[in-house]
Structure formats: C-alpha cells, structure tokens
Design a protein around this motif. Sequence first.
Motif, PDB file in Angstrom:
ATOM      1  N   ARG A  59      49.740  -4.358  -7.746  1.00  0.00           N
ATOM      2  CA  ARG A  59      50.114  -5.639  -7.156  1.00  0.00           C
ATOM      3  C   ARG A  59      50.970  -5.350  -5.930  1.00  0.00           C
ATOM      4  NH1 ARG A  59      52.055 -10.670 -10.689  1.00  0.00           N
ATOM      5  NH2 ARG A  59      51.842 -12.179  -9.055  1.00  0.00           N
ATOM      6  N   MET A  60      50.631  -5.955  -4.815  1.00  0.00           N
ATOM      7  CA  MET A  60      51.424  -5.697  -3.605  1.00  0.00           C
ATOM      8  C   MET A  60      51.219  -6.808  -2.589  1.00  0.00           C
ATOM      9  SD  MET A  60      49.179  -2.922  -1.517  1.00  0.00           S
ATOM     10  CE  MET A  60      50.349  -2.929  -0.183  1.00  0.00           C
ATOM     11  N   ARG A  61      52.136  -6.842  -1.632  1.00  0.00           N
ATOM     12  CA  ARG A  61      51.997  -7.796  -0.533  1.00  0.00           C
ATOM     13  C   ARG A  61      51.817  -7.016   0.745  1.00  0.00           C
ATOM     14  NH1 ARG A  61      55.981 -12.941  -1.194  1.00  0.00           N
ATOM     15  NH2 ARG A  61      55.029 -13.651  -3.103  1.00  0.00           N
ATOM     16  N   CYS A  62      50.999  -7.511   1.627  1.00  0.00           N
ATOM     17  CA  CYS A  62      50.877  -6.834   2.911  1.00  0.00           C
ATOM     18  C   CYS A  62      50.594  -7.857   4.010  1.00  0.00           C
ATOM     19  CB  CYS A  62      49.804  -5.761   2.860  1.00  0.00           C
ATOM     20  SG  CYS A  62      48.190  -6.365   2.507  1.00  0.00           S
ATOM     21  N   THR A  63      50.839  -7.431   5.227  1.00  0.00           N
ATOM     22  CA  THR A  63      50.603  -8.302   6.373  1.00  0.00           C
ATOM     23  C   THR A  63      49.440  -7.742   7.171  1.00  0.00           C
ATOM     24  OG1 THR A  63      52.967  -8.675   6.427  1.00  0.00           O
ATOM     25  CG2 THR A  63      51.744  -9.375   8.354  1.00  0.00           C
ATOM     26  N   ALA A  64      48.447  -8.587   7.412  1.00  0.00           N
ATOM     27  CA  ALA A  64      47.275  -8.147   8.178  1.00  0.00           C
ATOM     28  C   ALA A  64      47.312  -8.844   9.533  1.00  0.00           C
ATOM     29  CB  ALA A  64      46.005  -8.510   7.423  1.00  0.00           C
ATOM     30  N   VAL A  65      47.168  -8.057  10.579  1.00  0.00           N
ATOM     31  CA  VAL A  65      47.212  -8.619  11.931  1.00  0.00           C
ATOM     32  C   VAL A  65      45.961  -8.200  12.696  1.00  0.00           C
ATOM     33  CG1 VAL A  65      48.599  -8.824  14.037  1.00  0.00           C
ATOM     34  CG2 VAL A  65      49.718  -8.301  11.870  1.00  0.00           C
ATOM     35  N   GLY A  66      45.165  -9.174  13.092  1.00  0.00           N
ATOM     36  CA  GLY A  66      43.978  -8.879  13.902  1.00  0.00           C
ATOM     37  C   GLY A  66      44.418  -8.440  15.302  1.00  0.00           C
ATOM     38  N   GLY A  67      43.625  -7.562  15.913  1.00  0.00           N
ATOM     39  CA  GLY A  67      43.987  -7.053  17.243  1.00  0.00           C
ATOM     40  C   GLY A  67      43.879  -8.141  18.310  1.00  0.00           C
ATOM     41  N   HIS A  68      44.708  -8.044  19.325  1.00  0.00           N
ATOM     42  CA  HIS A  68      44.700  -9.007  20.428  1.00  0.00           C
ATOM     43  C   HIS A  68      43.446  -8.783  21.278  1.00  0.00           C
ATOM     44  CE1 HIS A  68      46.360 -11.649  23.416  1.00  0.00           C
ATOM     45  NE2 HIS A  68      47.414 -11.846  22.642  1.00  0.00           N
ATOM     46  N   GLY A  69      42.869  -9.841  21.795  1.00  0.00           N
ATOM     47  CA  GLY A  69      41.721  -9.682  22.705  1.00  0.00           C
ATOM     48  C   GLY A  69      42.208  -9.213  24.078  1.00  0.00           C
ATOM     49  N   GLY A  70      41.361  -8.451  24.777  1.00  0.00           N
ATOM     50  CA  GLY A  70      41.739  -8.005  26.128  1.00  0.00           C
ATOM     51  C   GLY A  70      41.583  -9.148  27.142  1.00  0.00           C
ATOM     52  N   ASP A  71      42.336  -9.090  28.243  1.00  0.00           N
ATOM     53  CA  ASP A  71      42.263 -10.161  29.254  1.00  0.00           C
ATOM     54  C   ASP A  71      41.005 -10.023  30.112  1.00  0.00           C
ATOM     55  OD1 ASP A  71      44.656 -11.019  28.311  1.00  0.00           O
ATOM     56  OD2 ASP A  71      45.863 -10.084  29.909  1.00  0.00           O
ATOM     57  N   GLY A  72      40.497 -11.161  30.547  1.00  0.00           N
ATOM     58  CA  GLY A  72      39.385 -11.145  31.499  1.00  0.00           C
ATOM     59  C   GLY A  72      39.914 -10.706  32.872  1.00  0.00           C
ATOM     60  N   CYS A  73      39.010 -10.252  33.741  1.00  0.00           N
ATOM     61  CA  CYS A  73      39.463  -9.719  35.036  1.00  0.00           C
ATOM     62  C   CYS A  73      39.054 -10.659  36.183  1.00  0.00           C
ATOM     63  CB  CYS A  73      38.825  -8.340  35.214  1.00  0.00           C
ATOM     64  SG  CYS A  73      39.096  -7.628  36.830  1.00  0.00           S
ATOM     65  N   VAL A  74      39.911 -10.759  37.203  1.00  0.00           N
ATOM     66  CA  VAL A  74      39.558 -11.532  38.411  1.00  0.00           C
ATOM     67  C   VAL A  74      39.271 -10.518  39.507  1.00  0.00           C
ATOM     68  CG1 VAL A  74      40.272 -13.363  39.963  1.00  0.00           C
ATOM     69  CG2 VAL A  74      41.309 -13.185  37.697  1.00  0.00           C
ATOM     70  N   SER A  75      38.045 -10.439  39.961  1.00  0.00           N
ATOM     71  CA  SER A  75      37.700  -9.458  40.993  1.00  0.00           C
ATOM     72  C   SER A  75      36.449  -9.944  41.735  1.00  0.00           C
ATOM     73  CB  SER A  75      37.492  -8.101  40.299  1.00  0.00           C
ATOM     74  OG  SER A  75      36.337  -7.487  40.688  1.00  0.00           O
ATOM     75  N   PHE A  76      36.235  -9.456  42.964  1.00  0.00           N
ATOM     76  CA  PHE A  76      35.088  -9.902  43.777  1.00  0.00           C
ATOM     77  C   PHE A  76      34.368  -8.699  44.352  1.00  0.00           C
ATOM     78  CE2 PHE A  76      38.237 -13.201  43.710  1.00  0.00           C
ATOM     79  CZ  PHE A  76      37.487 -14.321  43.400  1.00  0.00           C
ATOM     80  N   PHE A  77      33.074  -8.881  44.541  1.00  0.00           N
ATOM     81  CA  PHE A  77      32.289  -7.815  45.172  1.00  0.00           C
ATOM     82  C   PHE A  77      32.708  -7.705  46.641  1.00  0.00           C
ATOM     83  CE2 PHE A  77      28.577  -6.498  47.621  1.00  0.00           C
ATOM     84  CZ  PHE A  77      28.279  -5.293  46.996  1.00  0.00           C
ATOM     85  N   ARG A  78      32.981  -6.513  47.081  1.00  0.00           N
ATOM     86  CA  ARG A  78      33.362  -6.303  48.482  1.00  0.00           C
ATOM     87  C   ARG A  78      32.526  -5.151  49.035  1.00  0.00           C
ATOM     88  NH1 ARG A  78      35.429 -10.530  48.095  1.00  0.00           N
ATOM     89  NH2 ARG A  78      37.622 -11.076  48.056  1.00  0.00           N
TER      90      ARG A  78
END
Length: 463
Positions: A59-78
């Motif tokens: 018997r035990m207690r634990c904390t589960a944390v899902g990973g954070h999503g990565g941020d989208g990028c703002v960039s343009f073709f040059r």
Amino acid sequence: MILSSISRRQPALHRLAHSHTITSLHTHGPASPASPTNSDAASVEWKLRSKAGRNFIDRMRCTAVGGHGGDGCVSFFRDVFVPRGPPNGGDGGHGGSVWLEVDENETSLGCVKQQLRAQAGSNGRGKNMHGAAASDLVVRVPRGTLVREIAPEPVEPQEAQAEEAAGRRKGAHNAYLDELARRVRSAEHVRREDKSSLFVHYPRWEERNDVSGIRLPPEYSAHLRMLREGTLLTGDLTSHGQRLLVAAGGMGGPGNPHFNLPGDRQPHYALRGLAGVTRQVELELKTIADVGLVGMPNAGKSSFLRAVSNAHPRVAPYPFTTLNPYIGSVDYADARQVTVADIPGLIPGAHRNVGLGHAFLRHVERSRMLVFIVDVARPAPWADLLALQHELALYCPGLAARPCLVLANKADAGDRARENFGRWQRCISPATPLIPVSAKYRKNILKATHAIRQMLDSLQPRA
Ligand SMILES: Nc1nc2c(ncn2[C@@H]2O[C@H](COP(=O)(O)OP(=O)(O)OP(=O)(O)O)[C@@H](O)[C@H]2O)c(=O)[nH]1
Ligand SMILES: [Mg+2]
C-alpha cells in the motif's frame, strides 16, 4: 452477533468450543504454547513493523506528473530574394504520460517510486522542425493493484490555525501551508489559461499581436478543458499486460503555420505547450489467487503450500515465520492450474489490525474460496476455527460466507491429534468439509487438493 451467526450454522461446534474456554477469542484466557498471547502480539507487531522484517510494500501513495508539452515555434522562411517567406515554425512535442502496467513477475509495490514524473516534450524549431515527443513513463505493478485518486482536501486557513492552537490536530499548520501552495499553483494555472498567456510571440511583437480574437485549435481547447475538469481516477489492474493511464502528458503547442489564415499570412505568434496532468494516487495490492490459506500462526500454512505447489515459503517452528503473502500454483493432471495464496498468521483482533491483520487479510479478500488450516494437535482446534471465522466476519462480512474447507493439519502429531479430530468430526456441520492432513509429511495431500478442485469447479468462474 456475527459470531452467533457463524455458530448458528455450526451449533454443535459452538457448544464444543464453549465446553473448552475459547482461548483464541479472548486473549486473556489460557493459551497453549503455540498460540500468541497479548505480549506475543506486541513483539510480533514490532517485528512486522521494523524495516528489516517487512520490506514488502502493498500500500502506498505516489504523485504522477505528466510531462509538459513543448512550445510551438514562431519562424519564417527566409532566403536571398524571399524577405517575407511563409511561416515555418515547428510544433512542440507532446509531454510523456505516466502509465501503470501489470507485470505478473512483480510481487510488491516496492519498485514504484513516490514521484512518477514523465519527461517534457521538446520545443518546436524553425524550418518546420517539430519538437520530439517525450517517451512515456511505464511503471510496472503487480497483478491485483487497485488505484484510487486522492482528492485534495480543502482546509480553511483560520480553521487550521484554530485547530492547531487547540492542539487538536497535529500538523494542521503544515496542511494549511500545503493548501496554500496548492492554491498558488492553481492560480498559476488559471493565469496560464488566460488566453494571452498561452501564446509565444515573435521577439518584440508582444504589443502588436492581438490574440484576443484568435480561435484556439479544437484539440488544444479540449486538452485545456480536460486539465480543468478532470474526474477522479480509479482502476483495478487484474490481468498481465493491462495498462492504466494515470497522468496524461501535456499537448505540444502548435507552431505559427497553424495560424496562416487568409486575413494574416504572417502570424507572429504560436501556442505554448500545455502542462501534463498531475494526480496523487493511492495504490493498494490485493493479491488475486483462487484459494486463500487462512490460519493461526504456526498452523502449517506454509508447509501446506510447499507440499502442494512449487512455492518455497519459509517454514519454522515459531509464529510469524511468513511476513509477506506467497503465491504458489498447484498443477493438476489435466493441466489445470490453481493459484494458492499463503498469508501470514492471523491472531485475535486481526480485524482491528492487531498483528497487522489488515495488511494480511486484504490478500485473501479476492480469493474465490478459503482453506482454513488448523493445528489439530492444539487443545481446542474447533475454537481456533471459530476465532478465525469471527475475525474474517468482522473484517469483511462477505469473507466469512465464502466457500471454504477445513484442513486439520498435524494429524500425525500423536494421540491428542487423533482424539481431537474424532471429536471435531462428530460435531462439525456436514456442509464444511473437514480433512485430516499432515503437511510436513505430505500425508492425505491429494485428498485435500482434490476437494479444493471440486469446490472451485462448482463455483461460478471469476467475472
Ligand atoms: N508434526 C507436524 N508438524 C508440522 C506439520 N505442518 C507443519 N508443521 C510444523 O509446524 C511449524 C510451523 O509450520 P509453518 O508451515 O511455518 O506454519 P505457518 O502457519 O506458515 O506459520 P506462520 O508463517 O508463522 O504463520 C514448523 O515447524 C513445521 O515443521 C505437520 O503436518 N505435522
Ligand atoms: Mg508461514
């Protein structure tokens, strides 16, 4: 009252039990050398609670944390002759999820860490390079693990301080601090959910970007809703390979090409990755076996398991040799296998957790039938049986009514065993099969396993 209902089914047995003092029901009565007294119970409790004695965790207690999503990028073709190319920011990678998976080779929850944290996804990059999704965290648990989410308990700060001042609740102040931290975290969440904070802006475009009228992608909005409205998780992991998602990883933020719309061909914003789900869960292992062996300490449960199966639990002439449940498998000639769980001995008061009774009883709760193992050489074995049934009935009323048979073990141990068996056989209810065996010398074992098989076959298969 429950005792009387047991004895109503076996009146002759009850009369016999009362003709002898029921030493096992009343701990202040005289006890035989093998039976545990109150002081034994205390020392056994110490032995069981000490770290060296019991490293099996059910018997035990634990904390589960899902990973954070990565941020989208703002960039343009040059390029040399393309000063205002189309948007090409990559999407952020999804965060890893936390899963529980049944592995039948695991026997304890000891391998589960208290903090289960999946990795975050990577941020998206220019040239349409999407961030890598993080791999999931898969935690192996034994078969029979129950999962329950613990809902955070709101504590009113003034109430906590008043309680602490009155000395009524130790650690009330700590609970208050925890609650405060939780509120700060959720405030942070709310702030993140405030629409403008969900966006990543091109350098120095924070002021110029008007994101108030922008529609969020439906998948992204659904994930936000799930974070806000998540329901309490429960689960029962009963078969090998079964999986349960405990904390989903956060969604990666879409890059700026997702906002390339007719009105704005040069979106200077993208979306941030979302947080993963965080859950505090309680895991409880309730062993799943066809047959549960129940008996007083030293009655010969482990000897019986050794005699009928391939398991090798320790056997020794003192109480509480077995400290953790053992599961053995009985192989019949027609290739049918029956699993048998040997649990540590029960002592009077086990239903109140005396001698860690709860920790042991939970491992027979899910057995389809029970086999009571009683030392027939003890002064009043029928009283031991009544005491065991009494403990089971008080712990969980349905448990005492479970189909059962009784093995009068140590039938080889001299005249007293023979006399006791004769007396007992005359008064026990015909509905409860009573079989004399000698687990140590492996006598009459086939008759016992045959009776177990017959009883199991007459029951409904497990749902
Ligand atoms: N004479 C005789 N002794 C037995 C028999 N079965 C078990 N014993 C002895 O009884 C003692 C206790 O046996 P265990 O199998 O460890 O008993 P247990 O019920 O598992 O005990 P705990 O794990 O402490 O609850 C050992 O010394 C065994 O050798 C039997 O059929 N006849
Ligand atoms: Mg044992």
